[in-house]
Design an enzyme around this catalytic site. Structure first.
Site, mmCIF file in Angstrom:
data_model
loop_
_atom_site.group_PDB
_atom_site.id
_atom_site.type_symbol
_atom_site.label_atom_id
_atom_site.label_comp_id
_atom_site.label_asym_id
_atom_site.label_seq_id
_atom_site.Cartn_x
_atom_site.Cartn_y
_atom_site.Cartn_z
ATOM 1 N N ASP A 86 0.816 -0.899 0.097
ATOM 2 C CA ASP A 86 0.008 0.046 -0.230
ATOM 3 C C ASP A 86 0.664 1.518 -0.173
ATOM 4 O O ASP A 86 0.258 2.339 -0.320
ATOM 5 C CB ASP A 86 -1.151 0.170 1.280
ATOM 6 C CG ASP A 86 -0.088 -0.740 2.776
ATOM 7 O OD1 ASP A 86 0.428 0.714 2.926
ATOM 8 O OD2 ASP A 86 -0.059 -1.538 3.325
ATOM 9 N N ASP A 155 6.398 -5.216 6.957
ATOM 10 C CA ASP A 155 4.914 -5.117 7.171
ATOM 11 C C ASP A 155 3.933 -5.569 6.471
ATOM 12 O O ASP A 155 3.433 -5.675 5.248
ATOM 13 C CB ASP A 155 4.831 -4.075 6.144
ATOM 14 C CG ASP A 155 3.939 -2.674 6.316
ATOM 15 O OD1 ASP A 155 2.005 -3.280 6.843
ATOM 16 O OD2 ASP A 155 3.525 -2.587 5.693
ATOM 17 N N SER A 156 3.621 -7.369 7.058
ATOM 18 C CA SER A 156 2.789 -8.324 6.614
ATOM 19 C C SER A 156 1.354 -8.099 6.689
ATOM 20 O O SER A 156 0.774 -7.598 7.836
ATOM 21 C CB SER A 156 3.465 -9.391 7.076
ATOM 22 O OG SER A 156 3.289 -9.522 8.539
HETATM 23 N N1 SAM Z 1 -1.117 -2.881 7.861
HETATM 24 C C1 SAM Z 1 -1.448 -4.408 7.093
HETATM 25 C C2 SAM Z 1 -1.812 -4.811 7.848
HETATM 26 O O1 SAM Z 1 -1.494 -4.821 9.530
HETATM 27 O O2 SAM Z 1 -3.232 -5.813 8.113
HETATM 28 C C3 SAM Z 1 -0.481 -4.645 6.304
HETATM 29 C C4 SAM Z 1 -0.396 -4.060 5.403
HETATM 30 S S1 SAM Z 1 -0.095 -4.384 3.490
HETATM 31 C C5 SAM Z 1 -1.057 -4.473 2.917
HETATM 32 C C6 SAM Z 1 0.270 -6.041 4.001
HETATM 33 C C7 SAM Z 1 1.065 -6.864 2.295
HETATM 34 O O3 SAM Z 1 1.985 -7.676 2.421
HETATM 35 C C8 SAM Z 1 -0.092 -7.221 1.254
HETATM 36 O O4 SAM Z 1 -0.462 -6.167 0.273
HETATM 37 C C9 SAM Z 1 0.372 -8.813 0.457
HETATM 38 O O5 SAM Z 1 0.266 -8.868 -0.716
HETATM 39 C C10 SAM Z 1 1.905 -8.721 1.293
HETATM 40 N N2 SAM Z 1 2.286 -10.051 1.261
HETATM 41 C C11 SAM Z 1 1.806 -11.264 2.468
HETATM 42 N N3 SAM Z 1 2.331 -12.173 2.249
HETATM 43 C C12 SAM Z 1 3.620 -11.844 1.419
HETATM 44 C C13 SAM Z 1 5.052 -12.024 1.504
HETATM 45 N N4 SAM Z 1 5.129 -13.821 2.161
HETATM 46 N N5 SAM Z 1 5.982 -11.688 0.532
HETATM 47 C C14 SAM Z 1 6.183 -10.139 0.950
HETATM 48 N N6 SAM Z 1 4.442 -9.794 0.762
HETATM 49 C C15 SAM Z 1 3.787 -10.929 0.829
#
Ligand code: SAM
Length: 283
Positions: A86, A155-156
């Protein structure tokens, strides 16, 4: 007619936000992506039906995940952000002139594209020339890195689906290896309040404690996350988050923030007894 977005926070608790209209709905290779406009929280992003951010309260999460570690390690030059497509964490990072390079590793290209188009207030920093975006699994990306970063920001999403690997012992061990001698890592660490989230929070803490010599937890109030009580992990090779923190140096940077300040920095590490007990159980 009334439209409502509802997320189940537990089997017995639902959280609902009234919606004006749905802005986007799509399915990527990894997850379902939705955007809504709401009268109370403005525009908000959900992944697989789980709240990621709202225009109204995202500043709390993003300021706390970035300014806490940056105030402890203001000399950080190379930063790795895992997840965070994001752009909110990046927006806060690019405000530091001393940072030379930021690698963003986001598994889902579609999240970045949708946020750039529909959430410019959050995604604006992604175009900063210091930012390189890698569309890869963060778990794989860190495996090959050795003493490459001063700061890693995890930030997952939650510990299921694509985000699952970002809560494993292997991942934290590789983050340790990828950090320089004075490096540090922060991660979003779920909520201590509802038992289902608390178990995930404890599991992450146990694994981070096993991987880093310094491991502390801090908190913030994020109204749209389950229970509103959210935790972040702070782990480092050397620095302590409050004893090695120089508030004057941070204030000199002149960054305007809406949530973070040096008092909040110290206070965020003061945890309620029930949270201390949960952490001590696994230490
Ligand atoms: N702030 C948010 C929350 O705590 O709800 C999370 C922010 S962000 C939108 C999380 C991002 O992590 C997502 O866009 C997702 O696609 C990404 N993501 C999930 N697993 C991942 C991985 N194994 N490697 C890289 N990115 C990943």
């Amino acid at each position: 007619m009334e439209l409502w977005f509802t997320e189940k926070h537990t089997k017995h608790v639902k959280f609902s936000i009234q919606v004006d209209k749905q802005i986007y709905s799509g399915r990527s290779e990894f997850q379902r992506i939705d955007l809504f406009d709401s009268p109370e929280f403005g525009r908000f992003l959900t992944l697989d039906g789980y709240m990621m951010l709202t225009e109204k309260d995202e500043f709390i999460y993003h300021e706390m995940i970035i300014h806490v570690p940056m105030a402890v390690h203001p000399q950080a030059k190379r930063v790795l952000v895992i997840g965070g497509g994001d752009g909110g964490a990046i927006r806060e990072l690019v405000r530091y002139p001393g940072i030379e390079q930021i690698d963003l590793v986001e598994i889902d290209r579609q999240v970045v594209e949708v946020c750039k188009k529909f959430l410019p207030q959050t995604a604006g920093g992604l175009d900063d020339p210091r930012v390189s975006i890698h569309y890869e699994d963060g778990l794989k990306f860190v495996r090959t890195k050795d003493q490459a970063y001063d700061l890693i920001v995890v930030d997952s999403t939650d510990p299921f689906g694509p985000g699952e690997g970002l809560f494993t012992k292997e991942f934290y061990g590789n983050c340790y290896k990828a950090l320089r001698a004075d490096g540090l890592m922060v991660n979003q660490q779920e909520s201590p309040f509802y038992p289902v989230d608390a178990v995930a929070m404890q599991r992450a803490h146990k694994r981070i404690v096993a991987s880093f010599p310094v491991s502390r937890v801090y908190q913030a109030h994020i109204p749209t996350y389950p229970s509103g009580h959210w935790l972040f992990g702070f782990a480092s090779k050397k620095d302590h988050p409050t004893k090695d923190f120089d508030p004057e140096a941070w204030l000199k940077l002149g960054l305007r923030t809406r949530y973070y300040n040096p008092d909040i920095h110290i206070g965020a590490f003061a945890l309620p007894n029930y949270v201390k007990d949960l952490l001590e159980e696994v230490e």
